[in-house]
Design an enzyme around this catalytic site. Structure first.
Site, short mmCIF file in Angstrom:
data_model
loop_
_atom_site.label_atom_id
_atom_site.label_comp_id
_atom_site.label_asym_id
_atom_site.label_seq_id
_atom_site.Cartn_x
_atom_site.Cartn_y
_atom_site.Cartn_z
N ILE B 67 0.86 -1.19 0.00
CA ILE B 67 0.00 0.00 0.00
C ILE B 67 0.90 1.24 0.00
O ILE B 67 0.98 1.98 0.98
CB ILE B 67 -0.95 0.01 1.23
CG1 ILE B 67 -1.64 -1.35 1.39
CG2 ILE B 67 -2.01 1.11 1.07
CD1 ILE B 67 -2.58 -1.43 2.59
N PRO B 68 1.60 1.51 -1.12
CA PRO B 68 2.45 2.70 -1.18
C PRO B 68 1.60 3.96 -1.07
O PRO B 68 0.50 4.03 -1.64
CB PRO B 68 3.12 2.58 -2.55
CG PRO B 68 2.24 1.69 -3.35
CD PRO B 68 1.58 0.76 -2.39
N HIS B 69 2.08 4.95 -0.33
CA HIS B 69 1.24 6.13 -0.12
C HIS B 69 2.08 7.35 0.23
O HIS B 69 3.26 7.23 0.60
CB HIS B 69 0.22 5.87 1.00
CG HIS B 69 0.84 5.51 2.31
ND1 HIS B 69 1.10 4.21 2.67
CD2 HIS B 69 1.25 6.27 3.35
CE1 HIS B 69 1.65 4.19 3.89
NE2 HIS B 69 1.75 5.43 4.32
N ALA B 70 1.47 8.50 0.11
CA ALA B 70 2.11 9.75 0.48
C ALA B 70 1.04 10.83 0.62
O ALA B 70 -0.06 10.70 0.10
CB ALA B 70 3.14 10.18 -0.56
N LEU B 105 -2.18 5.22 -2.41
CA LEU B 105 -3.03 6.27 -1.84
C LEU B 105 -2.25 7.58 -1.80
O LEU B 105 -1.16 7.64 -1.23
CB LEU B 105 -3.45 5.90 -0.41
CG LEU B 105 -4.15 4.56 -0.19
CD1 LEU B 105 -4.36 4.30 1.30
CD2 LEU B 105 -5.48 4.54 -0.91
#
Lengths: 102, 155
Positions: B67-70, B105
């Site tokens: 779930i890569p996110h920033a 996300l």
């Protein structure tokens, strides 16, 4: 407390809630516990396995949410202290919004 | 939060071309840019933000999922992308297994609760083994979108 079981309520203080980094750190500590670890939002969800990252994230626990941590087995008292320390830690000091600077 | 509220249908990929973490992250951000979600050269900034977050700790949570996110100023609401890698990506995941399912996300900078709601929604779906199995078997973006919408209806 019953035998080697400990319970403690904790109110999430992190402004970003129980997001991925604290959840993964919590699971890392829980995985070292030889007994069982659960975490619950009282009155809402069923107890969640404290070793499940998805379980913790599915709580959607925002700042101000009270959670109940329950640990049983050997070293339960120390484990619950370690879990609370994880939840108190400020993970977000490293996670400031990216400014675009190299 | 229903996934169809923030997953961008036009950015879904059922077969990411990249074979490394940075490459698939770039590919997914590019898909969001092509769908109209970043202005000008902001997409490179978004990639850097996600990679910076990955350096803190991998978002590969195990069982082939990441779930890569920033947080980034280029979005005024949370946007997400879901994509599959058929070949599997080394992601430094907690179980050291390759990642096949990625939920990306990107959230506004000052709205942590929105990000948390999305994580809650994504994780509740991923707890459903049948959903994950069907997702991994999908061969088109439309199939993935249909799975997401069906899952939202059943939630």
């Amino acid at each position: 407390m019953t035998g080697n079981s400990y319970r403690q309520t904790f109110t999430i203080t992190n402004p970003h809630g129980l997001h991925m980094r604290p959840a993964m750190a919590f699971v890392e500590v829980a995985n070292r516990c030889p007994g069982t670890v659960t975490i619950t939002r009282p009155g809402t969800d069923a107890p969640v396995n404290g070793r499940s990252i998805l379980g913790l994230l599915s709580l959607g626990a925002e700042q101000g949410t009270e959670v109940l941590i329950e640990v049983s087995g050997p070293d339960a008292e120390q484990t619950i202290k370690s879990l609370v320390e994880v939840l108190q830690k400020d993970f977000d000091v490293d996670e400031e919004p990216f400014s675009g600077e190299a | 939060m229903r996934m169809s509220e923030f997953i961008i249908k036009e950015a879904i990929s059922a077969n990411l071309a990249g074979d490394r973490k940075e490459a698939v992250i770039r590919e997914m951000v590019e898909n969001l840019r092509a769908a109209g979600y970043f202005k000008g050269n902001e997409s490179e900034d978004v990639v850097k933000a996600i990679l910076k977050r990955e350096l803190l700790s991998s978002t590969g949570i195990g069982d082939g999922v990441a779930i890569p996110h920033a947080k980034h100023a280029s979005v005024d609401r949370l946007v997400g992308a879901v994509s599959l890698s058929q070949k599997g990506i080394p992601f430094d995941a907690v179980d050291n297994e390759p990642v096949h399912v990625l939920f990306m996300l990107i959230s506004p900078q000052e709205r942590p609760s929105e990000h948390l709601r999305a994580l809650e929604g994504v994780s509740r779906c991923l707890k459903d083994k049948n959903f994950v199995r069907s997702l991994r078997q999908a061969t088109s973006p439309q199939q993935i979108w249909d799975l997401i919408c069906n899952n939202d209806r059943g939630a």
